[in-house]
Design an enzyme around this catalytic site. Sequence first.
Site, mmCIF file in Angstrom:
data_model
loop_
_atom_site.group_PDB
_atom_site.id
_atom_site.type_symbol
_atom_site.label_atom_id
_atom_site.label_comp_id
_atom_site.label_asym_id
_atom_site.label_seq_id
_atom_site.Cartn_x
_atom_site.Cartn_y
_atom_site.Cartn_z
ATOM 1 N N TYR A 35 1.238 -1.281 0.398
ATOM 2 C CA TYR A 35 0.496 -0.162 0.309
ATOM 3 C C TYR A 35 0.972 1.271 -0.124
ATOM 4 O O TYR A 35 2.165 1.268 0.092
ATOM 5 C CB TYR A 35 -0.678 -0.012 0.735
ATOM 6 N N ARG A 54 8.006 4.112 -4.289
ATOM 7 C CA ARG A 54 8.542 3.871 -3.408
ATOM 8 C C ARG A 54 7.164 2.512 -3.679
ATOM 9 O O ARG A 54 6.865 1.583 -3.613
ATOM 10 C CB ARG A 54 7.755 4.265 -1.997
ATOM 11 N N ARG A 102 -7.218 -20.901 -2.430
ATOM 12 C CA ARG A 102 -6.051 -20.487 -1.058
ATOM 13 C C ARG A 102 -4.851 -21.725 -1.710
ATOM 14 O O ARG A 102 -4.868 -22.770 -2.000
ATOM 15 C CB ARG A 102 -6.873 -20.872 0.209
ATOM 16 N N HIS A 104 -0.255 -21.308 -0.430
ATOM 17 C CA HIS A 104 0.807 -20.305 -0.691
ATOM 18 C C HIS A 104 1.287 -19.457 -1.656
ATOM 19 O O HIS A 104 1.933 -18.722 -1.977
ATOM 20 C CB HIS A 104 1.580 -20.748 0.564
ATOM 21 N N LYS A 149 6.574 -1.487 2.123
ATOM 22 C CA LYS A 149 5.232 -0.944 2.322
ATOM 23 C C LYS A 149 4.293 -2.383 2.183
ATOM 24 O O LYS A 149 2.654 -2.270 1.573
ATOM 25 C CB LYS A 149 4.901 -0.037 2.149
ATOM 26 N N GLU A 181 12.056 1.995 14.394
ATOM 27 C CA GLU A 181 11.507 3.186 14.257
ATOM 28 C C GLU A 181 9.903 3.119 15.360
ATOM 29 O O GLU A 181 9.583 2.084 16.055
ATOM 30 C CB GLU A 181 10.010 3.223 12.212
ATOM 31 N N LEU A 205 10.627 1.166 7.383
ATOM 32 C CA LEU A 205 10.504 2.056 6.059
ATOM 33 C C LEU A 205 11.105 3.113 5.831
ATOM 34 O O LEU A 205 10.833 3.617 6.578
ATOM 35 C CB LEU A 205 9.071 1.927 6.379
HETATM 36 N N1 PDD Z 1 2.605 5.252 7.297
HETATM 37 N N2 PDD Z 1 7.473 3.491 9.307
HETATM 38 C C1 PDD Z 1 5.717 3.204 9.158
HETATM 39 C C2 PDD Z 1 6.366 2.068 9.982
HETATM 40 C C3 PDD Z 1 5.320 3.785 8.794
HETATM 41 O O1 PDD Z 1 3.809 3.055 8.452
HETATM 42 C C4 PDD Z 1 5.121 4.475 8.304
HETATM 43 C C5 PDD Z 1 3.553 5.742 7.596
HETATM 44 C C6 PDD Z 1 6.489 5.648 8.119
HETATM 45 C C7 PDD Z 1 6.255 6.738 7.028
HETATM 46 O O2 PDD Z 1 5.998 6.805 6.117
HETATM 47 P P1 PDD Z 1 6.074 8.336 5.145
HETATM 48 O O3 PDD Z 1 6.992 9.363 5.722
HETATM 49 O O4 PDD Z 1 6.121 7.791 4.014
HETATM 50 O O5 PDD Z 1 4.433 8.494 5.303
HETATM 51 C C8 PDD Z 1 7.098 4.435 9.002
HETATM 52 C C9 PDD Z 1 1.472 5.427 6.686
HETATM 53 C C10 PDD Z 1 1.488 6.959 6.805
HETATM 54 C C11 PDD Z 1 0.192 4.648 7.369
HETATM 55 O O6 PDD Z 1 0.738 3.408 7.328
HETATM 56 O O7 PDD Z 1 -0.568 5.160 7.433
#
Ligand code: PDD
Length: 283
Positions: A35, A54, A102, A104, A149, A181, A205
């Site tokens: 996403y 990304r 289904r 994997h 992501k 993070e 991320l």
């Molecule tokens: N999340 N790290 C993680 C685990 C995240 O889910 C996000 C963002 C970030 C920051 O990334 P960015 O600057 O590109 O938003 C770092 C989004 C906002 C979400 O899952 O809603």
Amino acid sequence: MSADQTVFLNGEFLPIDQARVPVLDRGFIFGDGIYEVVPAYGGRLFRWPQHLARLRRSLGKIRIDNPLDDAGWTRLVEELIRRHPWRDQFIYLQVTRGVARRDHAFPKDATPTVFAMASELQPVPTAQREHGIAAITLPDERWLHCDIKSISLLGNVLARQAAVDAQAVECVMFRDGFLTEGSSSNVWMVRHGTLFGPPRDHLILEGIRVGLMDELCASSGVPMQTRPILREEVLAADELLVSSATKEIVPVTRLDGQPVGKGVPGPVYQRLFEAYQAAKRAA
Ligand code: PDD
């Protein structure tokens, strides 16, 4: 969910309450998809080329063929923004491996499911900007591909809920004693006026605001370093910040119930916040 929200699903724009995905969608069954979350200010996408890049990287890493080209994604997202009245919006994009019996292993002939939704982007609450937020520390118990992501977010969901259970807003996670993070944001530390961020590797991320932070630091004269950051350093930080598409930059002023630095938003936060607002105006 807002009653008049229009979403995009597999080529069609339709009211959100009419959008349906088959139960065998691999997103539902396996969390097999990726996403993006992209902010748009005053109808204009912010850092769109970076988000698009990304998205392409995430798809490539999980071996889903990109269902649209860049122009196609741009048309879709601009149309979604146009269909909603809010001044500031954020766009959620999701691609899954599609619908299949289904198993994997990757299906041979599934068509990726493409979903996109616009929501109102609420400004960061004034109280958070003025007083900062509370966070808790947690061990990072997620997998080793946090650079993707992925929609498989159980580790992040449990971490965020642990923060909420502790009356905090976000968590600050550590793996093997080093900062990674937050549950849904990148984390930054300030020591003696320098901003420190962890290595941009597979353990976090790489937020779009991570690249932006390089620019904001340069434009506001804040020295910046990327390097492994020990838990002890975070606990002794002058300032802590989190960044994300929806939070922009927010100061963390309490960690595990203790004040961070002086316990109020610090001068580096103030400078970066102003630089962020300037970047938004210039976009
Ligand atoms: N999340 N790290 C993680 C685990 C995240 O889910 C996000 C963002 C970030 C920051 O990334 P960015 O600057 O590109 O938003 C770092 C989004 C906002 C979400 O899952 O809603």
